[in-house]
Design an enzyme around this catalytic site. Structure first.
Site, PDB file in Angstrom:
ATOM      1  N   TYR A 114      46.088  16.961 -44.840  1.00  0.00           N
ATOM      2  CA  TYR A 114      47.068  17.340 -45.871  1.00  0.00           C
ATOM      3  C   TYR A 114      46.326  17.821 -47.118  1.00  0.00           C
ATOM      4  O   TYR A 114      45.406  17.143 -47.606  1.00  0.00           O
ATOM      5  CB  TYR A 114      47.903  16.091 -46.171  1.00  0.00           C
ATOM      6  CG  TYR A 114      48.984  16.224 -47.195  1.00  0.00           C
ATOM      7  CD1 TYR A 114      50.074  17.069 -46.985  1.00  0.00           C
ATOM      8  CD2 TYR A 114      48.947  15.475 -48.365  1.00  0.00           C
ATOM      9  CE1 TYR A 114      51.078  17.161 -47.933  1.00  0.00           C
ATOM     10  CE2 TYR A 114      49.955  15.559 -49.310  1.00  0.00           C
ATOM     11  CZ  TYR A 114      51.016  16.412 -49.091  1.00  0.00           C
ATOM     12  OH  TYR A 114      52.012  16.503 -50.025  1.00  0.00           O
ATOM     13  N   ASP A 186      46.363   8.848 -41.955  1.00  0.00           N
ATOM     14  CA  ASP A 186      47.634   9.289 -42.533  1.00  0.00           C
ATOM     15  C   ASP A 186      48.609   9.390 -41.363  1.00  0.00           C
ATOM     16  O   ASP A 186      48.550  10.319 -40.566  1.00  0.00           O
ATOM     17  CB  ASP A 186      47.446  10.643 -43.243  1.00  0.00           C
ATOM     18  CG  ASP A 186      48.735  11.127 -43.910  1.00  0.00           C
ATOM     19  OD1 ASP A 186      49.832  10.725 -43.475  1.00  0.00           O
ATOM     20  OD2 ASP A 186      48.635  11.933 -44.860  1.00  0.00           O
TER      21      ASP A 186
HETATM   22  C1  LIG Z   1      54.113  14.698 -47.775  1.00  0.00           C
HETATM   23  C2  LIG Z   1      52.851  14.179 -47.213  1.00  0.00           C
HETATM   24  C3  LIG Z   1      52.011  13.385 -47.985  1.00  0.00           C
HETATM   25  C4  LIG Z   1      52.265  13.088 -49.435  1.00  0.00           C
HETATM   26  O1  LIG Z   1      53.425  12.371 -49.652  1.00  0.00           O
HETATM   27  P1  LIG Z   1      54.198  12.492 -51.068  1.00  0.00           P
HETATM   28  O2  LIG Z   1      55.148  11.351 -51.009  1.00  0.00           O
HETATM   29  O3  LIG Z   1      54.842  13.842 -51.068  1.00  0.00           O
HETATM   30  O4  LIG Z   1      53.182  12.348 -52.151  1.00  0.00           O
HETATM   31  C5  LIG Z   1      50.874  12.893 -47.386  1.00  0.00           C
HETATM   32  N1  LIG Z   1      50.571  13.166 -46.104  1.00  0.00           N
HETATM   33  C6  LIG Z   1      51.351  13.935 -45.335  1.00  0.00           C
HETATM   34  C7  LIG Z   1      50.960  14.205 -43.934  1.00  0.00           C
HETATM   35  C8  LIG Z   1      52.511  14.473 -45.867  1.00  0.00           C
HETATM   36  O5  LIG Z   1      53.276  15.254 -45.108  1.00  0.00           O
END
Ligand SMILES: *Cc1c(COP(=O)(O)O)cnc(C)c1O
Length: 396
Positions: A114, A186
Site C-alpha cells: 500500500y 497488512d
Molecule cells: C486503506 C488501506 C490502508 C489504510 O487504511 P486507512 O484507514 O485508510 O488509513 C492500509 N492498507 C491497505 C491495504 C488499505 O487498503
C-alpha cells in the site's frame, strides 16, 4: 459433519464468535451492545487506589468498555493475543513500524505494498536511520537471501491491494524468524475472516478497519493485533505512542463487525462472479483476482485463504484515456473514489508504475480497480456492460 470438511466446520464456529466475542450485556444493564463511553478522566475513590492505578479503567486513552469490546472481538477473529485500535489503518501501520524498529535496523517491505506504507518507510523511518529494501512480493522462501544481520522486520501484504500479487506468508515468516526478524502483515484484503495470520507464522497483523470491519464507508479506523511473543512489547509501545481511536468510530467498527461474515460472503461470491464474467469480455486483457484459477497466486490463495474480498483489478486492452473516462464516468452504480470495503461498488483507474522500485509493473493496457459491493450482480454487470459500450464507442 465436524472434522470431515473444514470449509463447513470452521465458519460455523467463526459465525458464533462474530456474534458473541467481546460482548458482556449484563455489564450494561442487559443491553445487547455496549454504550459509547465518552471519556478522558476516570475517577478513583481513594488516594491508594489512584497511586496503584488498581482499577480496570484509568484514563480514556488507555481504554474504555467500548474499545475493549471491539479489541477483544478483532483479536478473537484474527487469532491473536491482543488488539489495539488506531485512528486509521495508516496510523496502525506507522505505529507498528515505529514500535519495532530502531536506528541502524534494516527492514524488508513487499514492493506491492500500500503506497502510504512505502511513504512511511521512505520518510520517517529513513530519517530515523532505518534502511528499507523492497522485495519482489512473490519471492517466497528466497527472502532469506535478502536478510542481513540487522534485518529486524519483514513487512508483507497479501494480496497487494492494487496489483494483487499473492505472497507465500508461511515461507516468508519462517525465513524471517530464522533470521531473527518479526513478520508484519497488512491483512486488510482478507479481513480477519479469510486469512488467519497467527496460524501462518505472522507476529503482528494490521487491519485498515476502515474497510470491511467498519464496512459502511462511514468511519476511519485501524487495528493492530499482536501474537503472544510480541504483545508485551506492543502494549508498552502503543501506550507511549498515544494511539487511541475515536469513540464514535469504535462503535461503528463494532457495529460493522457483527455482520462482517454475511457481508464478506456476498462480496466474495459476487466478486468472483463478476471477475469470471470480465475474463470473457473482449475489452479485458487480464483479470487480477487470486480466486480465479488463471491468477499466478491462485494456488497460494487456495492453500492459505478461507475466502476472498470483493476487491480486484482488471487490465484492459490498450485504449485511449478518454475511452476509460467515458466508461467510468457514466457508471451509475460504481462510484469513483479511494478506499473500499463499504456496501457499495467502486471503480477506480490506477497506475502502479511509480509505486514500486524492486519489480517492474508493465501491464499491457490501462488498469482499473473494482470493489464489488452488495448490490445485485446482474445490475452490476449491466452497468459495466453499458460502460464497455461507451469505451468501445470512444475507442478508435
Ligand atoms: C486503506 C488501506 C490502508 C489504510 O487504511 P486507512 O484507514 O485508510 O488509513 C492500509 N492498507 C491497505 C491495504 C488499505 O487498503
Amino acid at each position: 459433519m465436524p472434522g470431515s470438511d473444514d470449509g463447513r466446520h470452521r465458519p460455523r464456529r467463526t459465525a458464533t464468535d462474530i456474534a458473541h466475542a467481546g460482548r458482556d450485556p449484563f455489564a450494561h444493564h442487559g443491553f445487547v451492545n455496549p454504550p459509547v463511553y465518552r471519556g478522558s478522566t476516570v475517577l478513583f475513590r481513594t488516594v491508594e487506589s489512584f497511586e496503584k492505578r488498581d482499577q480496570k479503567y484509568v484514563y480514556g486513552r488507555r481504554g474504555t468498555p467500548t474499545s475493549d469490546a471491539l479489541e477483544e472481538a478483532i483479536a478473537t477473529l484474527e487469532g491473536g493475543a491482543r488488539t489495539w485500535l488506531a485512528p486509521s489503518g495508516a496510523a496502525a501501520i506507522a505505529t507498528v513500524l515505529l514500535s519495532f524498529t530502531k536506528a541502524g535496523d534494516h527492514i524488508l517491505v513487499a514492493d506491492s505494498v500500500y503506497l502510504p506504507t512505502r511513504k512511511i518507510c521512505d520518510g520517517v523511518l529513513k530519517r530515523f536511520g532505518v534502511e528499507t529494501t523492497y522485495y519482489d512480493p512473490t519471492i517466497g522462501a528466497d527472502i532469506t537471501h535478502l536478510m542481513k544481520a540487522n534485518t529486524t522486520l519483514v513487512f508483507t501484504e497479501s494480496p497487494g491491494s492494487l496489483t494483487f500479487e499473492m505472497q507465500d506468508i508461511p515461507a516468508i515468516a519462517a525465513a524471517a524468524r530464522e533470521g531473527g526478524a518479526i513478520t508484519v502483515l497488512d491483512n486488510t484484503w482478507a479481513s480477519p475472516l479469510y486469512f488467519k495470520p497467527f496460524a501462518h507464522g505472522v507476529d503482528i497483523s494490521i487491519q485498515a478497519a476502515t474497510k470491511y470491519i467498519v464496512g459502511h464507508a462511514d468511519a476511519m479506523l485501524g487495528a493492530i493485533t499482536a501474537g503472544e511473543a510480541t504483545a508485551r512489547r506492543m502494549l508498552s509501545e502503543a501506550q507511549s505512542m498515544g494511539i487511541c481511536a475515536g469513540t464514535e468510530e469504535m462503535y461503528l467498527g463494532l457495529r460493522g463487525f457483527r455482520t462482517i461474515q454475511v457481508r464478506m460472503e456476498r462480496h466474495w461470491h459476487s466478486g468472483v462472479e463478476i471477475a469470471r464474467w470480465l475474463e470473457q469480455r473482449p475489452e479485458v486483457a487480464r483479470v487480477l483476482h487470486p480466486a480465479l484459477p488463471s491468477h499466478p497466486g491462485h494456488e497460494i490463495w487456495k492453500r492459505d485463504f478461507l475466502g476472498a474480498a470483493g476487491l480486484f483489478s482488471i487490465i484492459l486492452k490498450p485504449c485511449p484515456k478518454q475511452a476509460i473516462a467515458a466508461m467510468l464516468e457514466g457508471l451509475e452504480l460504481f462510484g469513483m473514489g479511494a478506499s473500499w470495503g463499504g456496501y457499495e461498488s467502486l471503480a477506480l483507474p490506477f497506475d502502479a508504475k511509480n509505486a514500486r522500485s524492486a519489480t517492474a509493473w508493465n501491464p499491457e493496457g490501462p488498469t482499473v480497480r473494482l470493489h464489488i459491493g452488495l448490490e445485485d450482480v446482474e445490475d452490476l454487470k449491466a452497468d459495466l456492460d453499458a460502460g464497455f459500450a461507451r469505451l468501445r464507442a470512444t475507442s478508435p
